[in-house]
Write a protein that holds these residues in place. Structure first.
Motif, PDB file in Angstrom:
ATOM      1  N   THR A 131       0.819  -1.213   0.000  1.00  0.00           N
ATOM      2  CA  THR A 131       0.000   0.000   0.000  1.00  0.00           C
ATOM      3  C   THR A 131       0.852   1.262   0.000  1.00  0.00           C
ATOM      4  N   THR A 132       1.953   1.247   0.734  1.00  0.00           N
ATOM      5  CA  THR A 132       2.803   2.436   0.845  1.00  0.00           C
ATOM      6  C   THR A 132       4.063   2.343  -0.013  1.00  0.00           C
ATOM      7  N   GLY A 133       4.330   1.172  -0.615  1.00  0.00           N
ATOM      8  CA  GLY A 133       5.531   1.026  -1.430  1.00  0.00           C
ATOM      9  C   GLY A 133       6.802   1.093  -0.614  1.00  0.00           C
ATOM     10  N   THR A 134       6.765   0.521   0.591  1.00  0.00           N
ATOM     11  CA  THR A 134       7.941   0.523   1.455  1.00  0.00           C
ATOM     12  C   THR A 134       8.244  -0.902   1.906  1.00  0.00           C
ATOM     13  N   ILE A 135       9.456  -1.096   2.428  1.00  0.00           N
ATOM     14  CA  ILE A 135       9.855  -2.385   2.971  1.00  0.00           C
ATOM     15  C   ILE A 135      10.561  -2.152   4.298  1.00  0.00           C
ATOM     16  N   SER A 136      10.179  -2.934   5.305  1.00  0.00           N
ATOM     17  CA  SER A 136      10.730  -2.787   6.653  1.00  0.00           C
ATOM     18  C   SER A 136      11.596  -3.978   6.996  1.00  0.00           C
ATOM     19  N   ALA A 137      12.608  -3.756   7.831  1.00  0.00           N
ATOM     20  CA  ALA A 137      13.471  -4.826   8.328  1.00  0.00           C
ATOM     21  C   ALA A 137      13.397  -4.844   9.853  1.00  0.00           C
ATOM     22  N   PHE A 138      13.149  -6.034  10.408  1.00  0.00           N
ATOM     23  CA  PHE A 138      13.061  -6.212  11.846  1.00  0.00           C
ATOM     24  C   PHE A 138      14.116  -7.231  12.283  1.00  0.00           C
ATOM     25  N   ASN A 139      14.644  -7.031  13.475  1.00  0.00           N
ATOM     26  CA  ASN A 139      15.591  -7.976  14.038  1.00  0.00           C
ATOM     27  C   ASN A 139      14.838  -9.233  14.470  1.00  0.00           C
ATOM     28  N   THR A 140      15.243 -10.401  13.957  1.00  0.00           N
ATOM     29  CA  THR A 140      14.507 -11.622  14.279  1.00  0.00           C
ATOM     30  C   THR A 140      14.671 -12.044  15.731  1.00  0.00           C
ATOM     31  N   PHE A 141      15.732 -11.557  16.380  1.00  0.00           N
ATOM     32  CA  PHE A 141      15.973 -11.982  17.757  1.00  0.00           C
ATOM     33  C   PHE A 141      15.119 -11.213  18.761  1.00  0.00           C
ATOM     34  N   ASP A 142      15.104  -9.875  18.641  1.00  0.00           N
ATOM     35  CA  ASP A 142      14.358  -9.095  19.635  1.00  0.00           C
ATOM     36  C   ASP A 142      13.144  -8.373  19.055  1.00  0.00           C
ATOM     37  N   GLY A 143      12.900  -8.500  17.734  1.00  0.00           N
ATOM     38  CA  GLY A 143      11.709  -7.902  17.132  1.00  0.00           C
ATOM     39  C   GLY A 143      11.805  -6.415  16.862  1.00  0.00           C
TER      40      GLY A 143
END
Length: 258
Positions: free
Chosen positions: A181-193
């Motif tokens: 919807t916004t044309g963006t991509i997010s990255a999250f740390n898999t260990f602590d979120g």
């Protein structure tokens, strides 16, 4: 085509029919994730979220016999590679907001949780679900019932959902989520979120799906409302590590400087 600006030849994809996964007979599919391991030889499994979002099924992929013959499922024995038989997990539903008709829409598995015994989502960061209400939730096996996936942490929530095929794991450390919807991509740390960073994608494409392989991201988008195209991007420098870990997930997340 290859639109990363490197001047390399265009990418070419070849598709072949694979072996049937008996555990999925009669099931409709909602999303899939591919996890691979090089323990004792290169092997992969497909992890499938069924249509109702209430079950996750692990299906084996035939081993690549040689680099010239690609995947060949003819006469393939699913247990010949020495791996355990395919498994399935019931997805806990009581955490979903039934009053808002929330359902599981997408699934991604972490390759670092795939071992010779199969996919083992028994530690933090092994699996994540995206819901129709815009929630990204990390899941893991229940301690009381290893055949059941239960929520461990809500990583993120937005007003709009993350669609199927819109999540990927990079280096086993980072969960990527594409927001069409916004044309963006997010990255999250898999260990602590925690949120590492968010990037805005080129606006002339309507972005649909993302996956990761090696040091690249592969994304599918619609250009000009009629052409479906495959794009390749290098993994953002914020996510690159000098020596990506192998095997189990790291006990501590890598420090990220934004």
């Amino acid at each position: 085509g290859d639109r990363d600006g490197s001047g390399e030849p265009q990418l070419e994809l070849n598709f072949r029919a694979g072996a049937m996964c008996a555990a999925l007979i009669g099931q409709a599919l909602k999303d899939i994730s591919v996890v691979c391991s090089d323990e004792g030889g290169f092997r992969c499994r497909i992890i499938v979220l069924t249509k109702r979002g209430s079950r996750v099924v692990e299906c084996p992929l035939p081993e690549e016999r040689d680099r010239t013959n690609a995947w060949d499922g003819a006469g393939w024995d699913p247990n010949a590679d020495g791996l355990a038989k395919a498994r399935s997990w019931e997805v806990s539903q009581d955490w979903l907001h039934s009053s808002k008709e929330e359902t599981a829409q997408s699934f991604v598995g972490n390759p670092h949780c795939f071992h010779r015994g199969g996919f083992e989502p028994n530690v933090t960061g092994c699996a994540a679900l995206g819901t129709s209400r815009g929630r990204i939730v990390q899941m893991r096996e229940s301690m009381a019932n290893p055949n059941r996936l239960v929520p461990e942490r809500v990583v993120h929530q937005r007003a709009h959902p993350s669609s199927r095929g819109a999540s990927a794991i990079v280096y086993g450390r980072y969960l990527l989520t594409l927001w069409a919807t916004t044309g963006t991509i997010s990255a999250f740390n898999t260990f602590d979120g925690s949120l590492v960073q968010e990037w805005r994608l080129p606006s002339h494409v309507h972005w649909l799906m993302v996956t990761a392989g090696g040091d690249h991201l592969f994304m599918i988008g619609v250009c000009g409302r009629q052409h479906v195209e495959l794009y390749r991007f290098k993994v953002p420098p914020e996510l690159r590590v000098a020596d990506p870990p192998k095997g189990d997930l790291p006990e501590e997340a890598a420090a990220i400087e934004e």
